[in-house]
Design an enzyme around this catalytic site. Structure first.
Site, PDB file in Angstrom:
ATOM      1  N   SER A   1      -0.540 -11.063 -13.096  1.00  0.00           N
ATOM      2  CA  SER A   1      -0.958 -10.712 -11.741  1.00  0.00           C
ATOM      3  C   SER A   1       0.257 -10.388 -10.894  1.00  0.00           C
ATOM      4  O   SER A   1       1.394 -10.534 -11.347  1.00  0.00           O
ATOM      5  CB  SER A   1      -1.788 -11.835 -11.110  1.00  0.00           C
ATOM      6  OG  SER A   1      -1.242 -13.072 -11.392  1.00  0.00           O
TER       7      SER A   1
ATOM      8  N   GLY B   1       1.561  -7.652 -10.129  1.00  0.00           N
ATOM      9  CA  GLY B   1       2.411  -6.580 -10.647  1.00  0.00           C
ATOM     10  C   GLY B   1       3.413  -7.019 -11.703  1.00  0.00           C
ATOM     11  O   GLY B   1       4.287  -6.235 -12.098  1.00  0.00           O
TER      12      GLY B   1
ATOM     13  N   GLU C   1     -10.513  -3.677  -5.830  1.00  0.00           N
ATOM     14  CA  GLU C   1      -9.397  -2.794  -5.491  1.00  0.00           C
ATOM     15  C   GLU C   1      -9.725  -1.366  -5.895  1.00  0.00           C
ATOM     16  O   GLU C   1     -10.074  -1.094  -7.045  1.00  0.00           O
ATOM     17  CB  GLU C   1      -8.123  -3.260  -6.203  1.00  0.00           C
ATOM     18  CG  GLU C   1      -7.723  -4.667  -5.790  1.00  0.00           C
ATOM     19  CD  GLU C   1      -6.495  -5.182  -6.545  1.00  0.00           C
ATOM     20  OE1 GLU C   1      -5.809  -4.386  -7.213  1.00  0.00           O
ATOM     21  OE2 GLU C   1      -6.245  -6.394  -6.457  1.00  0.00           O
TER      22      GLU C   1
ATOM     23  N   GLU D   1      -9.141  -2.569  -9.986  1.00  0.00           N
ATOM     24  CA  GLU D   1      -9.419  -3.876 -10.587  1.00  0.00           C
ATOM     25  C   GLU D   1     -10.151  -4.753  -9.581  1.00  0.00           C
ATOM     26  O   GLU D   1     -10.368  -4.347  -8.442  1.00  0.00           O
ATOM     27  CB  GLU D   1      -8.140  -4.542 -11.093  1.00  0.00           C
ATOM     28  CG  GLU D   1      -7.090  -4.743 -10.040  1.00  0.00           C
ATOM     29  CD  GLU D   1      -6.070  -5.786 -10.451  1.00  0.00           C
ATOM     30  OE1 GLU D   1      -5.926  -6.090 -11.638  1.00  0.00           O
ATOM     31  OE2 GLU D   1      -5.434  -6.333  -9.549  1.00  0.00           O
TER      32      GLU D   1
ATOM     33  N   ASP E   1      -5.724 -11.362  -1.454  1.00  0.00           N
ATOM     34  CA  ASP E   1      -4.588 -11.559  -0.538  1.00  0.00           C
ATOM     35  C   ASP E   1      -4.592 -10.553   0.621  1.00  0.00           C
ATOM     36  O   ASP E   1      -4.386 -10.927   1.776  1.00  0.00           O
ATOM     37  CB  ASP E   1      -3.232 -11.588  -1.284  1.00  0.00           C
ATOM     38  CG  ASP E   1      -3.025 -10.477  -2.283  1.00  0.00           C
ATOM     39  OD1 ASP E   1      -3.816  -9.517  -2.288  1.00  0.00           O
ATOM     40  OD2 ASP E   1      -2.045 -10.562  -3.070  1.00  0.00           O
ATOM     41  N   THR E   2      -4.893  -9.294   0.324  1.00  0.00           N
ATOM     42  CA  THR E   2      -4.914  -8.290   1.407  1.00  0.00           C
ATOM     43  C   THR E   2      -6.043  -8.555   2.401  1.00  0.00           C
ATOM     44  O   THR E   2      -6.028  -8.026   3.509  1.00  0.00           O
ATOM     45  CB  THR E   2      -5.107  -6.873   0.837  1.00  0.00           C
ATOM     46  OG1 THR E   2      -6.337  -6.851   0.106  1.00  0.00           O
ATOM     47  CG2 THR E   2      -3.963  -6.472  -0.084  1.00  0.00           C
TER      48      THR E   2
ATOM     49  N   ARG F   1       5.706 -15.440  -2.127  1.00  0.00           N
ATOM     50  CA  ARG F   1       5.140 -15.219  -0.797  1.00  0.00           C
ATOM     51  C   ARG F   1       5.046 -16.564  -0.087  1.00  0.00           C
ATOM     52  O   ARG F   1       4.545 -17.525  -0.655  1.00  0.00           O
ATOM     53  CB  ARG F   1       3.763 -14.605  -0.961  1.00  0.00           C
ATOM     54  CG  ARG F   1       3.163 -14.085   0.301  1.00  0.00           C
ATOM     55  CD  ARG F   1       2.070 -13.096   0.018  1.00  0.00           C
ATOM     56  NE  ARG F   1       1.023 -13.702  -0.776  1.00  0.00           N
ATOM     57  CZ  ARG F   1       0.228 -13.041  -1.603  1.00  0.00           C
ATOM     58  NH1 ARG F   1       0.392 -11.756  -1.778  1.00  0.00           N
ATOM     59  NH2 ARG F   1      -0.710 -13.657  -2.280  1.00  0.00           N
TER      60      ARG F   1
HETATM   61  N1  LIG Z   1      -2.325   3.673 -12.470  1.00  0.00           N
HETATM   62  C1  LIG Z   1      -1.655   3.494 -11.338  1.00  0.00           C
HETATM   63  N2  LIG Z   1      -1.108   4.547 -10.678  1.00  0.00           N
HETATM   64  C2  LIG Z   1      -0.412   4.344  -9.536  1.00  0.00           C
HETATM   65  N3  LIG Z   1      -0.192   3.151  -8.975  1.00  0.00           N
HETATM   66  C3  LIG Z   1      -0.701   2.082  -9.588  1.00  0.00           C
HETATM   67  C4  LIG Z   1      -1.466   2.186 -10.800  1.00  0.00           C
HETATM   68  N4  LIG Z   1      -1.845   0.958 -11.183  1.00  0.00           N
HETATM   69  C5  LIG Z   1      -1.340   0.117 -10.280  1.00  0.00           C
HETATM   70  N5  LIG Z   1      -0.671   0.761  -9.309  1.00  0.00           N
HETATM   71  C6  LIG Z   1      -0.016   0.155  -8.151  1.00  0.00           C
HETATM   72  O1  LIG Z   1       0.372  -1.159  -8.490  1.00  0.00           O
HETATM   73  C7  LIG Z   1      -0.386  -2.119  -7.735  1.00  0.00           C
HETATM   74  C8  LIG Z   1      -0.680  -3.342  -8.584  1.00  0.00           C
HETATM   75  O2  LIG Z   1      -1.453  -2.959  -9.705  1.00  0.00           O
HETATM   76  P1  LIG Z   1      -2.542  -3.953 -10.299  1.00  0.00           P
HETATM   77  O3  LIG Z   1      -3.528  -4.264  -9.231  1.00  0.00           O
HETATM   78  O4  LIG Z   1      -3.059  -3.368 -11.552  1.00  0.00           O
HETATM   79  O5  LIG Z   1      -1.629  -5.207 -10.637  1.00  0.00           O
HETATM   80  P2  LIG Z   1      -1.799  -6.719 -10.348  1.00  0.00           P
HETATM   81  O6  LIG Z   1      -0.811  -7.382 -11.221  1.00  0.00           O
HETATM   82  O7  LIG Z   1      -3.227  -7.098 -10.496  1.00  0.00           O
HETATM   83  O8  LIG Z   1      -1.371  -6.845  -8.843  1.00  0.00           O
HETATM   84  P3  LIG Z   1      -2.154  -7.603  -7.669  1.00  0.00           P
HETATM   85  O9  LIG Z   1      -2.321  -9.015  -8.158  1.00  0.00           O
HETATM   86  O10 LIG Z   1      -1.216  -7.487  -6.488  1.00  0.00           O
HETATM   87  O11 LIG Z   1      -3.440  -6.862  -7.475  1.00  0.00           O
HETATM   88  C9  LIG Z   1      -1.610  -1.350  -7.260  1.00  0.00           C
HETATM   89  O12 LIG Z   1      -2.170  -1.941  -6.126  1.00  0.00           O
HETATM   90  C10 LIG Z   1      -1.004   0.023  -7.005  1.00  0.00           C
HETATM   91  O13 LIG Z   1      -0.275   0.045  -5.798  1.00  0.00           O
HETATM   92 MG   LIG Z   2      -4.285  -5.422  -8.114  1.00  0.00          MG
END
Ligand SMILES: Nc1ncnc2c1ncn2[C@@H]1O[C@H](COP(=O)(O)OP(=O)(O)OP(=O)(O)O)[C@@H](O)[C@H]1O
Ligand SMILES: [Mg+2]
Length: 413
Positions: free
Chosen positions: A163, A165, A277, A290, A297-298, A376
């Site tokens: 999670s 990123g 999302e 997803e 959080d947002t 954070r």
């Molecule tokens: N395929 C994509 N193309 C462009 N940007 C992307 C893509 N996938 C993810 N991102 C960017 O990266 C962010 C985080 O991706 P993702 O939601 O898949 O990861 P996460 O680990 O679940 O993060 P979070 O927990 O913050 O949601 C997205 O909100 C977006 O800004």
């Molecule tokens: Mg995400």
């Protein structure tokens, strides 16, 4: 599904007991909303004095990935409601507890699907047929190279489970070396021992939405309702930076985003809120990205924008109480505050005087006991007469706030 019209006192016979699996800043707000209704709150996390523990009746520190530890606490407490608040929880425990009759929010299947990028794509793109970025799965460096070729460049390699990123790498050209490095990086950041990754088409984003969708009991059945989408911008990073409400996009795009929210929540089922999302790409596509089957959080911005925050919605929904759609009653914005400090205990969050002098600004300090880089620690919330004004105030306040080391002593006492 339980419909409630009465609630009793916490700590006594007849109380409703809510157990949080994960006790971060979102769990803390859930706990506060539960406390407002006299619900008994038990907070569980992997470290002591996690944010929600400060506002819970009891707390436990356990290894959340250990199924026996999770089951042991839940069976001992025998809560009415088990609320997974983070993704890093043993799925085996969640499934076993549900089959023993515990009410897991929203349900064990949804928790399991949402934490796993591969299962989530199968569910959203293949079962529901929702629009997503182009994607492929891979389980070895060789498969990753082939997957990148099929998806095209630029693409993004992500671990099966992680999670905020963690483990993401953008691959911009067909370089075998870079793809193998990105694959290894992803699996080294993957939760558990998975060797699987997802390769996604990297899209040019115009904006991102969090569609807060919730399911609650109405007229003897469960209905699905959507809040006005929260808009967010991450400045090319992979984590939450800014979000705001009401949304500023055109109604057609917002309708498509809301439809995705409803279909995902209905597909996953259960009760409570889902942070869905959604991407808006520069070429005008509205894509499911997803979902978090819990407050997002947002969505913290809803604490200053909506009649009911996402936390109040979640608590009311899972208790079986009515949740009429909350109106947005003020434009507002939120900005997350991160620290780069390594292992500072009791960090000092400074600049509060300067930040809070700005009218309409509020801050939430999470009270995390120690830091690590990228953690954070607080969020700035601001109201304004427009989204622009609220964002301006939030940015100004965030610039005034700094996170500083301390010797762990309380000053000025
Ligand atoms: N395929 C994509 N193309 C462009 N940007 C992307 C893509 N996938 C993810 N991102 C960017 O990266 C962010 C985080 O991706 P993702 O939601 O898949 O990861 P996460 O680990 O679940 O993060 P979070 O927990 O913050 O949601 C997205 O909100 C977006 O800004
Ligand atoms: Mg995400």
């Amino acid at each position: 599904m339980k419909v409630r019209t009465c609630l009793q006192s916490p700590m006594y016979e007849g109380s409703v007991k809510l157990l949080l699996l994960g006790s971060g800043e979102l769990g803390k707000e859930v706990a506060i909303e539960a406390q407002r209704l006299g619900v008994e709150v038990v907070a569980v996390d992997r470290y002591d004095w996690a944010p929600a523990m400060h506002v819970a009746h009891r707390r436990y520190v356990i290894d959340m990935m250990n199924p026996n530890a999770v089951k042991s606490v839940v069976r001992r407490e025998s809560p009415d409601i088990v609320v997974p608040e983070i993704e890093a929880i043993s799925t085996e425990a969640i499934e076993d507890l549900e089959s023993e009759g515990f009410f897991v929010v929203p349900n064990a299947k949804a928790v399991k699907i949402a934490m796993n990028r591969i299962e989530l794509r199968r569910f959203a793109a293949r079962s529901l047929g929702l629009p997503t970025t182009k994607f492929e799965f891979a389980e070895s460096p060789e498969e990753a190279v082939e997957a990148c070729e099929r998806v095209g460049y630029p693409c993004l390699i992500k671990p099966e489970m992680s999670s905020s990123g963690h483990g993401h790498t953008k691959v911009v050209e067909p370089s075998r070396k870079k793809i193998v490095e990105a694959y290894e990086y992803a699996i080294s950041h993957s939760r558990g021992r998975s060797r699987k990754v997802i390769v996604e088409e990297f899209v040019d984003l115009s904006l991102e939405y969090t569609v807060l969708t919730y399911r609650y009991v109405k007229d003897g059945g469960i209905v699905t309702e959507v809040c006005d989408p929260v808009e967010q911008w991450r400045y090319g990073s992979y984590h939450y930076i800014e979000s705001w409400q009401p949304p500023t996009s055109d109604p057609n795009t917002l309708r498509k985003a809301a439809e995705i929210g409803v279909r995902v929540a209905e597909g996953l089922g259960g009760l409570g809120i889902f942070g869905v999302e959604v991407f808006l790409t520069k070429d005008g596509r509205v894509l499911f990205s997803e979902v978090a089957p819990r407050p997002h959080d947002t969505g913290m911005v809803t604490m200053v924008t909506q009649e009911l925050s996402e936390f109040a919605i979640h608590v009311r929904s899972i208790l079986g109480l009515p949740v009429p759609k909350p109106r947005v009653i003020s434009p507002g914005a939120s900005i997350a505050i991160y620290t780069d400090l390594e292992n500072v205990w009791s960090p000092k969050i400074c600049g509060l005087r300067e930040a809070l002098e700005i009218p309409g600004v509020d801050v939430r300090l999470f009270g995390k006991p120690f830091t690590y880089p990228g953690r954070r620690v607080a969020v700035v919330l601001a109201r304004g007469s427009s989204v622009e004004e609220a964002l301006g105030k939030a940015r100004e306040a965030a610039r005034k706030i700094s996170v500083e080391p301390s010797r762990g002593v309380r000053s000025g006492v």
